[in-house]
Design a protein around this motif. Structure first.
Motif, PDB file in Angstrom:
ATOM      1  N   PHE A 169     -97.467 -63.331   0.343  1.00 25.37           N
ATOM      2  CA  PHE A 169     -97.707 -63.815   1.702  1.00 25.37           C
ATOM      3  C   PHE A 169     -96.503 -63.546   2.605  1.00 25.37           C
ATOM      4  CE2 PHE A 169     -98.231 -67.662   4.602  1.00 25.37           C
ATOM      5  CZ  PHE A 169     -99.154 -67.040   5.423  1.00 25.37           C
ATOM      6  N   ARG A 170     -95.314 -63.880   2.140  1.00 22.23           N
ATOM      7  CA  ARG A 170     -94.096 -63.637   2.931  1.00 22.23           C
ATOM      8  C   ARG A 170     -93.901 -62.141   3.191  1.00 22.23           C
ATOM      9  NH1 ARG A 170     -92.064 -67.722  -0.384  1.00 22.23           N
ATOM     10  NH2 ARG A 170     -91.108 -66.185  -1.743  1.00 22.23           N
ATOM     11  N   GLU A 171     -94.147 -61.315   2.179  1.00 20.21           N
ATOM     12  CA  GLU A 171     -93.975 -59.875   2.343  1.00 20.21           C
ATOM     13  C   GLU A 171     -95.016 -59.310   3.312  1.00 20.21           C
ATOM     14  OE1 GLU A 171     -92.276 -56.069   1.861  1.00 20.21           O
ATOM     15  OE2 GLU A 171     -91.512 -58.105   1.663  1.00 20.21           O
ATOM     16  N   THR A 208     -93.828 -57.487   6.635  1.00 21.36           N
ATOM     17  CA  THR A 208     -94.264 -56.116   6.872  1.00 21.36           C
ATOM     18  C   THR A 208     -94.909 -55.984   8.248  1.00 21.36           C
ATOM     19  OG1 THR A 208     -94.567 -55.718   4.504  1.00 21.36           O
ATOM     20  CG2 THR A 208     -95.774 -54.274   6.009  1.00 21.36           C
ATOM     21  N   LEU A 209     -95.767 -56.919   8.603  1.00 21.44           N
ATOM     22  CA  LEU A 209     -96.411 -56.879   9.914  1.00 21.44           C
ATOM     23  C   LEU A 209     -95.396 -56.999  11.049  1.00 21.44           C
ATOM     24  CD1 LEU A 209     -99.580 -59.051   9.243  1.00 21.44           C
ATOM     25  CD2 LEU A 209     -99.510 -56.593   9.691  1.00 21.44           C
ATOM     26  N   ALA A 210     -94.328 -57.723  10.816  1.00 15.47           N
ATOM     27  CA  ALA A 210     -93.328 -57.934  11.859  1.00 15.47           C
ATOM     28  C   ALA A 210     -92.317 -56.800  11.962  1.00 15.47           C
ATOM     29  CB  ALA A 210     -92.593 -59.254  11.603  1.00 15.47           C
ATOM     30  N   LYS A 254     -95.349 -47.585  11.596  1.00 17.01           N
ATOM     31  CA  LYS A 254     -96.730 -47.182  11.350  1.00 17.01           C
ATOM     32  C   LYS A 254     -97.071 -46.868   9.890  1.00 17.01           C
ATOM     33  CE  LYS A 254     -97.864 -43.075  12.687  1.00 17.01           C
ATOM     34  NZ  LYS A 254     -98.237 -41.907  13.479  1.00 17.01           N
ATOM     35  N   ASP A 255     -96.532 -45.803   9.341  1.00 17.62           N
ATOM     36  CA  ASP A 255     -96.931 -45.379   7.996  1.00 17.62           C
ATOM     37  C   ASP A 255     -96.527 -46.387   6.935  1.00 17.62           C
ATOM     38  OD1 ASP A 255     -98.163 -43.058   8.926  1.00 17.62           O
ATOM     39  OD2 ASP A 255     -96.301 -41.911   8.806  1.00 17.62           O
ATOM     40  N   GLU A 256     -95.329 -46.913   7.054  1.00 18.78           N
ATOM     41  CA  GLU A 256     -94.851 -47.894   6.077  1.00 18.78           C
ATOM     42  C   GLU A 256     -95.668 -49.184   6.171  1.00 18.78           C
ATOM     43  OE1 GLU A 256     -92.531 -48.726   2.781  1.00 18.78           O
ATOM     44  OE2 GLU A 256     -92.791 -46.856   3.861  1.00 18.78           O
ATOM     45  N   LEU A 257     -96.033 -49.584   7.375  1.00 14.78           N
ATOM     46  CA  LEU A 257     -96.858 -50.779   7.560  1.00 14.78           C
ATOM     47  C   LEU A 257     -98.201 -50.603   6.863  1.00 14.78           C
ATOM     48  CD1 LEU A 257     -97.345 -52.887  10.716  1.00 14.78           C
ATOM     49  CD2 LEU A 257     -99.326 -52.062   9.488  1.00 14.78           C
ATOM     50  N   LYS A 284     -97.684 -50.426   2.918  1.00  9.82           N
ATOM     51  CA  LYS A 284     -97.292 -51.701   2.309  1.00  9.82           C
ATOM     52  C   LYS A 284     -98.404 -52.727   2.382  1.00  9.82           C
ATOM     53  CE  LYS A 284     -92.298 -51.624   2.328  1.00  9.82           C
ATOM     54  NZ  LYS A 284     -91.083 -52.382   2.640  1.00  9.82           N
ATOM     55  N   VAL A 285     -99.052 -52.841   3.547  1.00 15.75           N
ATOM     56  CA  VAL A 285    -100.149 -53.810   3.666  1.00 15.75           C
ATOM     57  C   VAL A 285    -101.252 -53.475   2.672  1.00 15.75           C
ATOM     58  CG1 VAL A 285    -102.038 -54.592   5.166  1.00 15.75           C
ATOM     59  CG2 VAL A 285     -99.690 -54.539   6.043  1.00 15.75           C
ATOM     60  N   ASN A 286    -101.623 -52.213   2.571  1.00 17.50           N
ATOM     61  CA  ASN A 286    -102.677 -51.824   1.639  1.00 17.50           C
ATOM     62  C   ASN A 286    -102.277 -52.084   0.186  1.00 17.50           C
ATOM     63  OD1 ASN A 286    -104.325 -51.150   3.751  1.00 17.50           O
ATOM     64  ND2 ASN A 286    -103.966 -48.953   3.595  1.00 17.50           N
ATOM     65  N   SER A 287    -101.025 -51.868  -0.130  1.00 15.80           N
ATOM     66  CA  SER A 287    -100.532 -52.164  -1.476  1.00 15.80           C
ATOM     67  C   SER A 287    -100.590 -53.668  -1.762  1.00 15.80           C
ATOM     68  CB  SER A 287     -99.100 -51.644  -1.625  1.00 15.80           C
ATOM     69  OG  SER A 287     -98.570 -51.991  -2.876  1.00 15.80           O
ATOM     70  N   LEU A 288    -100.221 -54.466  -0.777  1.00 16.24           N
ATOM     71  CA  LEU A 288    -100.278 -55.925  -0.938  1.00 16.24           C
ATOM     72  C   LEU A 288    -101.727 -56.402  -1.072  1.00 16.24           C
ATOM     73  CD1 LEU A 288     -97.524 -56.851   1.650  1.00 16.24           C
ATOM     74  CD2 LEU A 288     -97.373 -57.188  -0.832  1.00 16.24           C
ATOM     75  N   LEU A 289    -102.625 -55.808  -0.318  1.00 17.91           N
ATOM     76  CA  LEU A 289    -104.040 -56.164  -0.452  1.00 17.91           C
ATOM     77  C   LEU A 289    -104.560 -55.801  -1.844  1.00 17.91           C
ATOM     78  CD1 LEU A 289    -105.400 -55.056   3.042  1.00 17.91           C
ATOM     79  CD2 LEU A 289    -105.093 -57.402   2.208  1.00 17.91           C
TER      80      LEU A 289
END
Length: 98
Positions: free
Chosen positions: A50-52, A56-58, A62-65, A68-73
């Motif tokens: 959740f913290r990550e 990441t959103l903050a 673009k590409d890293e966001l 990372k979000v997709n990896s966390l999902l």
């Protein structure tokens, strides 16, 4: 991370590509809705993820966001007991950013 309404109540765009000009995420976007709905559960059961996700959103561009979000999902999909429902539609693409 703040979640603010988009003027037209359009959920197509999550946020800006650049972290330098990002002040909030569109509260109507599907990922924002997931976070707002499941924030308590995320904080209780997977606080590190959740913290990550919020960091990441903050902070990420673009590409890293997107990566990372997709990896966390993907990590949330693997949480035992099916605690979180992660549909394919929740994953991000470049069309989610402006």
């Amino acid at each position: 991370m703040l979640f603010l309404p988009e003027i037209n109540h359009d959920g197509a765009i999550l946020t800006t590509e650049s972290a330098y000009s990002r002040y909030a995420c569109n509260e109507y976007h599907r990922l924002s809705q997931f976070i707002l709905k499941n924030g308590g559960k995320l904080s209780k059961h997977v606080p590190g993820i959740f913290r990550e996700l919020l960091r990441t959103l903050a902070e990420e561009g673009k590409d890293e966001l997107i990566n990372k979000v997709n990896s966390l999902l993907e990590s949330l999909r693997k949480v035992p007991g099916g605690l979180f429902e992660i549909s394919d539609e929740l994953f991000l693409s470049k069309q989610d950013l402006i």
